[in-house]
Scaffold this motif. Structure first.
Motif, short mmCIF file in Angstrom:
data_model
loop_
_atom_site.label_atom_id
_atom_site.label_comp_id
_atom_site.label_asym_id
_atom_site.label_seq_id
_atom_site.Cartn_x
_atom_site.Cartn_y
_atom_site.Cartn_z
N ARG A 32 -96.49 -45.25 27.15
CA ARG A 32 -96.86 -45.38 25.69
C ARG A 32 -95.65 -43.63 25.91
O ARG A 32 -95.38 -43.08 24.88
CB ARG A 32 -98.15 -44.85 25.21
CG ARG A 32 -98.33 -46.00 24.88
CD ARG A 32 -100.13 -46.08 25.45
NE ARG A 32 -101.43 -45.19 26.08
CZ ARG A 32 -102.31 -44.92 25.88
NH1 ARG A 32 -102.84 -45.00 25.01
NH2 ARG A 32 -102.39 -44.58 26.93
N GLN A 33 -95.47 -43.29 27.33
CA GLN A 33 -94.83 -41.91 27.32
C GLN A 33 -93.34 -42.45 27.84
O GLN A 33 -93.00 -41.23 28.16
CB GLN A 33 -95.07 -41.72 28.45
CG GLN A 33 -97.03 -41.28 29.11
CD GLN A 33 -97.47 -40.22 28.17
OE1 GLN A 33 -96.84 -39.59 27.13
NE2 GLN A 33 -99.10 -40.88 26.76
N SER A 34 -92.97 -43.42 28.04
CA SER A 34 -91.59 -43.60 28.27
C SER A 34 -91.04 -44.57 26.97
O SER A 34 -91.78 -45.71 26.36
CB SER A 34 -91.38 -44.14 29.01
OG SER A 34 -91.88 -43.00 30.23
N GLY A 37 -91.96 -46.27 23.79
CA GLY A 37 -93.88 -45.20 23.75
C GLY A 37 -94.56 -46.31 23.04
O GLY A 37 -95.91 -46.61 22.24
#
Length: 193
Positions: A32-34, A37
């Motif tokens: 979710r951080q890359s 997301g």
């Protein structure tokens, strides 16, 4: 009561965040951080690579596939595609992740595979052809969902037709940002096909 139990079970199975779990357990990454997301298959491929992407795709398809057989397990006469819709909703709106999930493509494919393998094959071929020609996973997903609805009419199964229409709407709505990027020529293309 049995219907409610099947709906709830299908939803909870759909909530299983394959991409998040594979990323955290085996790669120490929160997908979710890359990338986009998103928790789905496409972002898993993008962030974690082909091997993880294939595993997540299989798991997400399996979520949709397995729940359509719940009526057999519970000895209840209800169309499996209705139960499958709840798994799709669980995948898209998982209660444990603040209702922020995937885009419904792989899990929807699993549902269709379980209830109508012929339709699944036709839609999969459509997806592959569009992906090969245009290199956009999002576009292939949208067109496949539209073809899924159109071809469902051939089988004269009104429940399947209605759910296929709902799946098409969900897929298109979940890909709104992708549609904008395609129009603006900003959507990333795949490079492996």
């Amino acid at each position: 009561m049995t219907m409610v139990l099947m709906f709830l079970l299908a939803y909870l199975i759909g909530c299983f965040p394959s991409g998040l779990i594979i990323g955290k357990v085996f790669y120490n990454k929160d997908i979710r951080q890359s990338g986009s997301g998103n928790l789905g298959t496409t972002n898993t491929f993008r962030v974690l690579g082909k091997k993880a992407g294939i595993i997540v795709m299989i798991l997400d398809i399996f979520k949709g596939f397995i729940v359509v057989f719940l009526p057999l397990l519970f000895n209840h006469e209800v169309h499996g595609v209705i139960i499958g819709l709840f798994a799709i909703l669980g995948h898209v709106y998982p209660v444990f992740l603040k209702f922020r999930g995937g885009k419904a493509v792989a899990t929807s494919a699993g549902v269709i595979m379980g209830v109508n393998p012929i339709l699944f094959v036709a839609v999969t071929i459509t997806f592959i052809i569009v992906l090969y020609l245009f290199k956009f996973v999002s576009l292939a997903s949208i067109i496949a969902s539209i073809v899924n609805f159109i071809l469902s009419i051939v089988f004269m199964d009104w429940i399947l037709i209605v759910i296929a229409f709902v799946i098409m709407l969900i897929v298109i709505i979940r890909h709104r940002s992708n549609i904008k990027r395609i129009i603006n020529k900003e959507e990333p293309k795949i490079t492996w096909m």
